[in-house]
Design a protein around this motif. Structure first.
Motif, PDB file in Angstrom:
ATOM      1  N   HIS A 349       1.320 -24.958  22.158  1.00  0.00           N
ATOM      2  CA  HIS A 349       0.431 -23.827  21.897  1.00  0.00           C
ATOM      3  C   HIS A 349      -1.033 -24.216  22.045  1.00  0.00           C
ATOM      4  CE1 HIS A 349      -0.651 -19.938  20.206  1.00  0.00           C
ATOM      5  NE2 HIS A 349      -1.537 -20.560  19.422  1.00  0.00           N
ATOM      6  N   LEU A 350      -1.359 -25.450  21.704  1.00  0.00           N
ATOM      7  CA  LEU A 350      -2.755 -25.915  21.745  1.00  0.00           C
ATOM      8  C   LEU A 350      -3.044 -26.798  22.963  1.00  0.00           C
ATOM      9  CD1 LEU A 350      -3.164 -26.822  17.960  1.00  0.00           C
ATOM     10  CD2 LEU A 350      -4.004 -24.767  19.111  1.00  0.00           C
ATOM     11  N   GLU A 351      -2.207 -26.669  23.974  1.00  0.00           N
ATOM     12  CA  GLU A 351      -2.366 -27.528  25.157  1.00  0.00           C
ATOM     13  C   GLU A 351      -3.719 -27.297  25.832  1.00  0.00           C
ATOM     14  OE1 GLU A 351       0.052 -28.648  29.285  1.00  0.00           O
ATOM     15  OE2 GLU A 351       0.641 -26.914  28.062  1.00  0.00           O
ATOM     16  N   ARG A 385       0.103 -15.410  13.645  1.00  0.00           N
ATOM     17  CA  ARG A 385      -0.207 -13.982  13.561  1.00  0.00           C
ATOM     18  C   ARG A 385      -1.333 -13.576  14.517  1.00  0.00           C
ATOM     19  NH1 ARG A 385      -0.339 -15.416   8.010  1.00  0.00           N
ATOM     20  NH2 ARG A 385      -2.637 -15.275   8.111  1.00  0.00           N
ATOM     21  N   GLY A 386      -1.906 -14.522  15.276  1.00  0.00           N
ATOM     22  CA  GLY A 386      -3.073 -14.240  16.114  1.00  0.00           C
ATOM     23  C   GLY A 386      -2.764 -13.394  17.336  1.00  0.00           C
ATOM     24  N   ASP A 387      -3.829 -13.191  18.133  1.00  0.00           N
ATOM     25  CA  ASP A 387      -3.680 -12.403  19.360  1.00  0.00           C
ATOM     26  C   ASP A 387      -2.734 -13.098  20.336  1.00  0.00           C
ATOM     27  OD1 ASP A 387      -5.443 -10.557  18.337  1.00  0.00           O
ATOM     28  OD2 ASP A 387      -7.204 -11.507  19.261  1.00  0.00           O
ATOM     29  N   ASP A 388      -2.773 -14.412  20.337  1.00  0.00           N
ATOM     30  CA  ASP A 388      -1.857 -15.196  21.165  1.00  0.00           C
ATOM     31  C   ASP A 388      -0.972 -16.018  20.224  1.00  0.00           C
ATOM     32  OD1 ASP A 388      -0.566 -16.515  23.213  1.00  0.00           O
ATOM     33  OD2 ASP A 388      -2.163 -18.026  23.429  1.00  0.00           O
TER      34      ASP A 388
END
Length: 442
Positions: A349-351, A385-388
């Motif tokens: 996710h944080l790539e 819960r964010g937009d992405d």
């Protein structure tokens, strides 16, 4: 299982019975032990002594008298313990124990009584010590009158008998200072003990009692909710200075303890004292450690008045302290476990930010970067819960993300000095169980 929201706790025995191990432990603590030494010294050097023990807080009343007398032994037969009721005739009861054929032994006669001389003349061994245990207003008056008259007859007497009055009740006015001022008699000493324990004494007492009761349990692993640690902290925070009240808390179920302070009313109904006791006698006499009894706070919080809000806040503060000390260390351990489980998902996710969660201050544009291993459960929950949002791949991932959300809510409440709602604790436990079940299927 935890009770449903609003459900009353199950009823249990109506009176808190204190086991023998608790009585023995109580008198081993520094404060009670020091008082026992004081009473032993009084019994050794004085022939007339009055001892007053607060019934609602002193555990094992009989242990004080028995042990103090055993350590201050006089020659003669064992001490005679006389229960004095309103209809008792003390002079007749003492005469029966002395075995001299008399029907009455007055205080002045008892003061002159010499057990050694009596034994040489009759060959009979008579008691050297009489302990009066009055129960009732008239019984106390009669015992006190007999004791004071005995003390007045002691100067230049040839006797060696000893008379002790053991009063056990909750009258706050009958203490050492009050009696000493009213006596003015060097031949009569008094001692009062309210049974209040210091903070350190109470911690030691609860630790040993829970260990002896078997409630300590086995060491809980990181994937088990630390119920034993939490309930022990709750007992410690709410017990205050009263060992008898601590026994009542120890006897409560885990569900009842989790619902403190709401369940204090149910506990109060199990104690063999009236509500007036908690209203009239609320403060401890422990030096430099003045506190208010928990049930006194509960009484104030339950009735409209100027101190209601402050009492509610103090009870909630005790709940919060127990949760802070027991849950926060566990949250940190659990955080590491959840990050280990979610690390592949978080890395993917944080790539785009090289494995860092990036937050930009909206006011000054300053950038804050947090590595995966330093993420809090709240951070992970917000990323889900964010937009992405993070897209879980397995049931275990979904359960871990849900658990992060539950942990974040509870931890956030505690961090802001607010005790979380019971339902939030229940939700956290349910989510933890679901996570454990998901891991077991991997």
């Amino acid at each position: 299982m935890l009770t449903h929201e609003g459900a009353l706790p199950p009823a249990v025995d109506a009176e808190i019975a204190v086991p023998g191990s608790a009585n023995n432990l109580f008198w081993m603590l520094p404060g009670p032990s020091a008082f026992m030494d004081k009473v032993t010294s009084l019994f050794t050097r004085q022939r007339a002594v009055a001892v007053h023990l607060a019934e609602r807080m002193v555990l094992g009343h009989h242990l004080l008298t028995d042990r103090a007398l055993a350590q201050s032994h006089f020659d003669g037969a064992p001490p005679a313990m006389l229960r004095v009721h309103d209809a008792s005739q003390i002079d007749c009861d003492i005469a029966q124990h002395l075995g001299d054929g008399r029907k009455h032994i007055s205080p002045s006669t008892l003061a002159e009584w010499n057990t050694r001389s009596h034994q040489q003349i009759t060959g009979q061994v008579s008691p050297h010590t009489f302990a009066l245990r009055p129960r009732g207003a008239q019984a106390l008056k009669a015992a006190w009158t007999y004791l004071t008259e005995f003390a007045k007859a002691l100067p230049n007497s040839g006797g060696n008998t000893r008379l002790i009055l053991i009063r056990v009740d909750n009258d706050p006015t009958w203490d050492s200072r009050t009696l000493s001022k009213s006596l003015g008699d060097a031949n009569l000493d008094v001692a009062f003990f309210d049974g209040a324990l210091s903070v350190d004494e109470m911690r030691a007492y609860i630790g040993m009692r829970i260990a002896l009761s078997g409630r300590a349990g086995n060491q809980e692993d990181v994937l088990s909710f630390p119920m034993k640690r939490l309930t022990r902290s709750l007992v410690g925070e709410f017990a205050g200075f009263d060992a008898h009240f601590a026994e009542g808390l120890i006897r409560m179920s885990d569900e009842e303890l989790l619902e403190l302070p709401r369940t204090l009313g149910a506990l109060a109904s199990r104690l063999a004292v009236s509500d007036t006791v908690w209203r009239q006698a609320s403060n401890t006499t422990v030096p430099s450690d003045a506190q208010v009894h928990t049930l006194y706070l509960w009484h104030l919080a339950s009735h409209t008045g100027p101190h209601q809000k402050l009492a509610e806040q103090e009870l909630n503060r005790r709940t919060w302290c127990a949760q802070l000390y027991s849950l926060m260390p566990w949250f940190e351990q659990l955080r590491h476990q959840l990050i280990a489980q979610l690390h592949p998902l978080l890395s993917a996710h944080l790539e785009s930010t090289n494995g860092f969660k990036v937050r930009v201050n909206a006011y000054n544009g300053r950038e804050f970067r947090t590595a995966i291993d330093d993420l809090e459960c709240n951070d992970i929950a917000s990323m889900a819960r964010g937009d992405d949002p993070i897209r879980p791949r397995t049931t275990a991932d979904r359960a871990a993300l849900d658990l992060c959300s539950r942990v974040g809510r509870v931890r956030n409440e505690i961090a802001h000095m607010r005790p979380p709602q019971l339902q939030e604790i229940r939700d956290l436990i349910s989510s933890l169980e679901a996570y454990r079940a998901a891991l077991s299927r991997l």
